[in-house]
Scaffold this motif. Structure first.
Motif, PDB file in Angstrom:
ATOM      1  N   GLN A 186      -1.918  -3.755   5.932  1.00 26.35           N
ATOM      2  CA  GLN A 186      -0.396  -2.791   6.347  1.00 26.35           C
ATOM      3  C   GLN A 186      -0.354  -2.183   6.609  1.00 26.35           C
ATOM      4  O   GLN A 186       0.220  -0.675   7.567  1.00 26.35           O
ATOM      5  CB  GLN A 186       1.275  -3.839   6.340  1.00 26.35           C
ATOM      6  N   MET A 187       0.107  -1.553   4.730  1.00 27.90           N
ATOM      7  CA  MET A 187       0.436  -0.576   4.607  1.00 27.90           C
ATOM      8  C   MET A 187      -0.511   0.609   4.989  1.00 27.90           C
ATOM      9  O   MET A 187       0.010   2.047   4.954  1.00 27.90           O
ATOM     10  CB  MET A 187       0.448   0.115   3.072  1.00 27.90           C
ATOM     11  N   ILE A 188      -1.695   0.842   4.839  1.00 23.99           N
ATOM     12  CA  ILE A 188      -2.733   1.526   5.913  1.00 23.99           C
ATOM     13  C   ILE A 188      -2.518   1.862   6.622  1.00 23.99           C
ATOM     14  O   ILE A 188      -2.826   2.845   7.431  1.00 23.99           O
ATOM     15  CB  ILE A 188      -4.001   1.137   5.255  1.00 23.99           C
ATOM     16  N   LYS A 189      -2.714   0.694   7.425  1.00 22.41           N
ATOM     17  CA  LYS A 189      -2.325   1.064   8.958  1.00 22.41           C
ATOM     18  C   LYS A 189      -1.194   1.410   9.620  1.00 22.41           C
ATOM     19  O   LYS A 189      -1.545   2.347  11.088  1.00 22.41           O
ATOM     20  CB  LYS A 189      -2.026  -0.420   9.500  1.00 22.41           C
ATOM     21  N   ALA A 190      -0.465   1.355   8.956  1.00 22.65           N
ATOM     22  CA  ALA A 190       0.958   1.742   8.868  1.00 22.65           C
ATOM     23  C   ALA A 190       0.951   3.712   9.110  1.00 22.65           C
ATOM     24  O   ALA A 190       2.750   4.060   9.066  1.00 22.65           O
ATOM     25  CB  ALA A 190       2.518   1.528   8.216  1.00 22.65           C
ATOM     26  N   GLY A 191      -0.355   3.491   8.213  1.00 26.26           N
ATOM     27  CA  GLY A 191       0.076   5.173   8.066  1.00 26.26           C
ATOM     28  C   GLY A 191      -0.024   5.750   6.638  1.00 26.26           C
ATOM     29  O   GLY A 191      -0.436   7.153   6.699  1.00 26.26           O
ATOM     30  N   GLY A 236      13.055   4.154   7.337  1.00 21.45           N
ATOM     31  CA  GLY A 236      12.786   5.005   6.755  1.00 21.45           C
ATOM     32  C   GLY A 236      11.446   4.692   5.577  1.00 21.45           C
ATOM     33  O   GLY A 236      11.895   5.499   3.800  1.00 21.45           O
ATOM     34  N   ARG A 237      10.389   3.578   5.273  1.00 26.08           N
ATOM     35  CA  ARG A 237      10.380   3.953   4.222  1.00 26.08           C
ATOM     36  C   ARG A 237       9.381   4.589   3.299  1.00 26.08           C
ATOM     37  O   ARG A 237       8.623   4.981   4.465  1.00 26.08           O
ATOM     38  CB  ARG A 237       9.128   2.060   4.076  1.00 26.08           C
ATOM     39  N   ASP A 238       9.380   4.295   2.173  1.00 24.61           N
ATOM     40  CA  ASP A 238       8.719   5.300   1.698  1.00 24.61           C
ATOM     41  C   ASP A 238       6.930   4.351   0.970  1.00 24.61           C
ATOM     42  O   ASP A 238       7.068   3.456   0.863  1.00 24.61           O
ATOM     43  CB  ASP A 238       8.706   6.446   0.973  1.00 24.61           C
ATOM     44  N   LEU A 239       6.249   5.383   0.208  1.00 22.65           N
ATOM     45  CA  LEU A 239       5.425   5.106  -0.742  1.00 22.65           C
ATOM     46  C   LEU A 239       6.552   3.926  -1.498  1.00 22.65           C
ATOM     47  O   LEU A 239       5.409   2.895  -1.825  1.00 22.65           O
ATOM     48  CB  LEU A 239       4.076   6.069  -0.756  1.00 22.65           C
TER      49      LEU A 239
END
Length: 574
Positions: A373-378, A345-348
């Protein structure tokens, strides 16, 4: 009782159901539920109400709702059980919907219902809504309970509403709730979080009986105010009292010393905690990992990681982020990436730490790839994300990419650049030799540049030996009311590099006149699981002869290869 053939009734089942709920065994609870229905008590109000409470404690509100919908008769306890169940499971919307339906069915919510309602909102971080509901309850003439007051006081602490908290304190005194221990504990926490440490001390000292929460509240108050020594004194008193320190007590003082940069004391307390057989929680581990990160104690950090795996805490997001931070700051990016990959459950914060870690080591392209990758992951980037990625571009010299990101921040994500973002972009342009563009950027800022922005520009002037731009901005820098010496040192270095020794001396005297003193740089090295700190003129004694010998050999090699050592190298080898 059942083996003896003694029959059960509607008063026996609620007690058994309550015991099952305390065990938290879902299968056992369902067996008892089935038994209640087999014995024909599905319409017994007390038994079914207890089943609702049981499912709420198990976190299975779907089953509770099915049971609730089948009930032909409901009481205040029934509705309160449902609202409380939703509150317990951080579902403020479910709690409000049940509260609203209760009114539609003509049943007036009582103090318990109201308390459960705004408790659910407080748990979800909806603090303003919590205070609004409390106000509505008081407007309707419903007297607050001790539990309600404790919730509202905690909300005032989280909101920073000291005035409101003091008003509630007055109501506590008028209403005769001073003897409720949990209310007093909430007040201590509230005053402590607002920095009103004397009020927290006064409340603590006048308490006739204190529990572990009372002691922890006062220690946390000191830690919140940065008074780690005072927190440790209270901790020592606690150890000598009838109440024994728990993991929260240990974590408070460990975190207090860690936050003040006193890692040695933090580590010593952590060792004492282990000797006392107190199992660390995620907060303790996070604090110790931050100490390892700041002191670059990679070996100790790996030991803590091993402890985390054995204690089955490696899936905890707080611990995972602490490990990423520790590994990146210790230069072990591969291990940081492994930890990052295992966090479900990665967070920001997880993403920000990885981006910052790559940037810290000059791997700008890796930082940009992680950002994408962060942007693509939502995940939606925040202020910290852009500081990290812009800094990464600066260290890697990615000028075009940094400019684009600076524009995207406002255009695509609606984030207005703050002074920290301007410092990053000025540093990026300056390092690339675009001093005029960097200077224009500073002048066009919508806010007053601070010492960090000017420092970034001055550092670029030092790199490119541009005394013209440096002198132009020096007067602005020196007019800032800052206690840091960085800008002064940069200006003197610029003058020294161009042989302007009179100007060099003038700036040094100016800094000295203002009482500014440069804090010497410090380094750490870990030898045989012990961290040693050393700085200029205060050398690390163990093994220094070998270090000097290697430096002298390197100096000779440089001369053989045709390189002339500069002043800094010459001093190191001498």
């Amino acid at each position: 009782m059942r083996k003896l053939g003694v029959g059960t009734d509607g008063f026996t089942f609620p007690l058994v159901i309550r015991a099952c709920a305390l065990f938290g065994d879902s299968r056992l609870c369902r067996d008892v539920h089935s038994h209640v229905f087999q014995m024909g008590y599905q319409c017994h109000l007390h038994a079914v109400n207890e089943l609702l409470v049981m499912y709420g404690k198990l976190g299975e509100m779907g089953d509770a709702l099915k049971l609730f919908d089948r009930m032909l008769v409901r009481s205040h306890i029934t509705w309160n059980a449902m609202v409380s169940g939703y509150a317990l499971n951080y579902d403020c919307y479910g709690a409000f919907e049940m509260f609203f339906k209760m009114g539609l069915e003509g049943l007036e919510p009582n103090a318990v219902t109201w308390t459960s309602l705004f408790s659910s909102h407080a748990r979800c971080g909806l603090y303003l809504e919590t205070l609004q509901f409390y106000g509505e309850m008081r407007t309707k003439g419903i007297d607050a309970t001790a539990e309600a007051l404790a919730v509202v006081v905690s909300v005032c602490a989280d909101l920073g509403a000291l005035d409101m908290g003091e008003m509630i304190h007055g109501y506590v005194i008028k209403g005769g709730f001073e003897n409720y221990l949990f209310v007093k504990n909430s007040l201590i926490c509230m005053y402590g979080k607002q920095g009103a440490i004397r009020d927290a001390e006064s409340l603590f000292s006048e308490m006739e009986s204190k529990n572990i929460v009372s002691w922890n509240a006062l220690m946390s108050s000191y830690v919140e105010s940065g008074l780690c020594d005072e927190a440790f004194i209270v901790f020592s008193e606690l150890e000598n009292s009838m109440v024994r320190p728990n993991v929260i007590s240990w974590s408070a003082v460990i975190d207090g010393f860690a936050a003040k940069g006193r890692g040695k004391e933090s580590l010593e307390l952590f060792r004492q905690m282990q000797l006392a057989n107190i199992s660390a929680n995620s907060i303790t581990i996070s604090s110790i990992l931050s100490v390892c990160a700041e002191s670059s104690a990679l070996g100790l950090g790996r030991e803590i990681h091993g402890h985390v795996i054995r204690a089955i805490m490696d899936r905890n997001i707080l611990v995972g982020n602490g490990l990423i931070n520790m590994y990146t700051k210790c230069g072990s990016l591969n291990e940081a990436l492994l930890v990052f990959g295992k966090i479900d459950g990665r967070d920001l914060v997880s993403w920000n730490l990885m981006i910052a870690g790559y940037g810290m080591h000059g791997l700008g392209n890796n930082a940009l790839k992680t950002f994408e990758q962060m942007i693509k992951a939502g995940y939606r980037p925040d202020v910290i994300t852009f500081i990290a990625v812009l800094s990464a571009c600066s260290h890697a010299g990615l000028v075009a990419e940094g400019r684009n990101l600076f524009d995207e921040m406002t255009r695509d994500f609606g984030i207005e650049p703050q002074v920290e973002h301007y410092a990053c972009i000025v540093d990026l342009l300056g390092r690339a030799g675009l001093l005029q563009e960097a200077s224009d950027m500073v002048r066009s800022m919508p806010m007053e540049p601070n010492a960090y922005v000017w420092g970034a520009l001055l550092n670029s002037c030092r790199m490119w030996k541009n005394t013209g731009v440096a002198e132009e901005i020096a007067s602005w820098v020196f007019s800032l009311d800052s206690e840091t010496t960085g800008s002064y040192m940069l200006v003197t270095n610029i003058y020294a590099s161009t042989g302007r020794w009179e100007d060099y001396a003038r700036v040094r005297v100016s800094a000295k006149t203002k009482g500014l003193k440069k804090i010497p740089g410090q380094s750490w090295i870990e030898v045989k699981k012990k961290v040693h700190m050393f700085s200029a003129w205060n050398a690390f004694e163990i093994g220094m002869e070998e270090v000097y010998e290697i430096l002298r050999d390197l100096g000779l090699h440089m001369e053989v290869e045709g390189y002339l050592p500069d002043e800094i190298c010459a001093k190191g080898c001498s």
